[in-house]
Design a protein around this motif. Structure first.
Motif, PDB file in Angstrom:
ATOM      1  N   PHE A 247      35.792  38.281  34.095  1.00  0.00           N
ATOM      2  CA  PHE A 247      35.588  37.904  35.410  1.00  0.00           C
ATOM      3  C   PHE A 247      35.863  36.725  36.046  1.00  0.00           C
ATOM      4  O   PHE A 247      35.945  35.611  35.170  1.00  0.00           O
ATOM      5  N   GLY A 248      36.462  36.604  37.132  1.00  0.00           N
ATOM      6  CA  GLY A 248      36.688  35.465  37.851  1.00  0.00           C
ATOM      7  C   GLY A 248      35.340  34.753  38.468  1.00  0.00           C
ATOM      8  O   GLY A 248      34.344  35.620  38.212  1.00  0.00           O
ATOM      9  N   PRO A 249      35.572  33.663  39.057  1.00  0.00           N
ATOM     10  CA  PRO A 249      34.266  33.076  39.755  1.00  0.00           C
ATOM     11  C   PRO A 249      33.512  33.776  40.913  1.00  0.00           C
ATOM     12  O   PRO A 249      32.450  33.543  41.229  1.00  0.00           O
TER      13      PRO A 249
ATOM     14  N   LEU B 261      28.755  38.934  46.998  1.00  0.00           N
ATOM     15  CA  LEU B 261      29.810  38.285  46.099  1.00  0.00           C
ATOM     16  C   LEU B 261      30.856  39.341  45.607  1.00  0.00           C
ATOM     17  O   LEU B 261      30.262  40.405  45.152  1.00  0.00           O
TER      18      LEU B 261
ATOM     19  N   PHE C 215      33.481  40.175  43.134  1.00  0.00           N
ATOM     20  CA  PHE C 215      34.153  39.852  41.797  1.00  0.00           C
ATOM     21  C   PHE C 215      35.451  40.283  41.625  1.00  0.00           C
ATOM     22  O   PHE C 215      35.458  41.625  41.753  1.00  0.00           O
TER      23      PHE C 215
ATOM     24  N   TYR D 174      34.556  44.022  42.280  1.00  0.00           N
ATOM     25  CA  TYR D 174      33.254  44.566  42.317  1.00  0.00           C
ATOM     26  C   TYR D 174      32.611  43.861  43.371  1.00  0.00           C
ATOM     27  O   TYR D 174      33.038  42.789  43.786  1.00  0.00           O
TER      28      TYR D 174
END
Lengths: 113, 119
Positions: A104-106, A88, A90, A35
């Protein structure tokens, strides 16, 4: 519990350069999603993979490509970077037979100068 | 096409009080999933709660609960006993029916509600 790992966490590139973002899903998860979240925006789906095959595609520019490898990690390759690619990014992973809830990852913060 | 609408760009609540965040969605599917994700200043996307459309019972997770009204296509999040750590952007998200045929179901997000918690 293990979470989704993304690297790098921050990336600064010049216009027209190339960037590669990496995602390591939660162990045993079989599906990976990417994303993009622009400033002040909600996340927008780019692309997903199930069992190493591309399974869905969203509003991903042709300059971007992605793949999922045999160890299930995924890479998002971005070429000819533009200022508007600053966002950003994701990665999320899920296990299809366990309800397919996405974790989700960071995120990787990409800045294009 | 499915859409998710969050009509409250910002909300504020006093610590220890209760607040409800609204979400409506549009879909022609009968089987789908709804989620609330929290995004604190760290920008991490954290799953708060999940609801399967076929379940009539509203999901709860500790201080978080939902009011799922399928006919009205409404999915609100109630936060009880609000804490300072609850301050974040909250996104409502829709996912279509579970698909074992290869295609996955992406999350469709609303525009988010920024929740402030006042001490």
């Amino acid at each position: 519990a293990a979470g989704v790992i993304q690297s790098p966490r921050h990336l600064i590139k010049e216009k027209r350069e190339t960037a590669t973002l990496k995602c390591y899903p939660i162990p045993r998860h079989d599906t990976v999603y990417w994303y993009q979240q622009g400033p002040g925006q909600d996340p927008q789906f780019l692309i997903s993979f199930y069992e190493k095959m591309q399974s869905d595609k969203g509003s991903i520019p042709d300059r971007f490509s992605a793949q999922q490898f045999s160890d299930y990690h995924s890479e998002l390759n971005m070429s000819s970077l533009e200022l508007g690619d600053s966002a950003l990014y994701f990665c999320a992973s899920s296990l299809r037979l366990a309800g397919d809830t996405q974790y989700f990852g960071p995120g990787t913060r990409l800045t294009v100068l | 096409a499915q859409t998710v609408t969050q009509s409250q760009p910002e909300m504020s609540v006093q610590e220890a009080e209760t607040v409800t965040l609204s979400c409506t969605y549009d879909t022609s599917e009968s089987d789908y999933y709804l989620f609330w994700y929290k995004q604190p200043p760290s920008r991490q996307m954290i799953l708060v709660i999940r609801q399967e459309a076929y379940k009539q019972q509203n999901a709860t997770e500790n201080r978080f609960s939902v009011n799922f009204q399928k006919a009205a296509k409404s999915f609100s999040l109630k936060i009880s006993d609000s804490q300072l750590g609850d301050a974040a952007m909250y996104f409502c998200a829709y996912r279509g029916p579970k698909n074992y045929g290869g295609a996955t179901n992406k999350l469709i997000f609303g525009t988010g509600t920024l929740l402030a918690v006042q001490p």
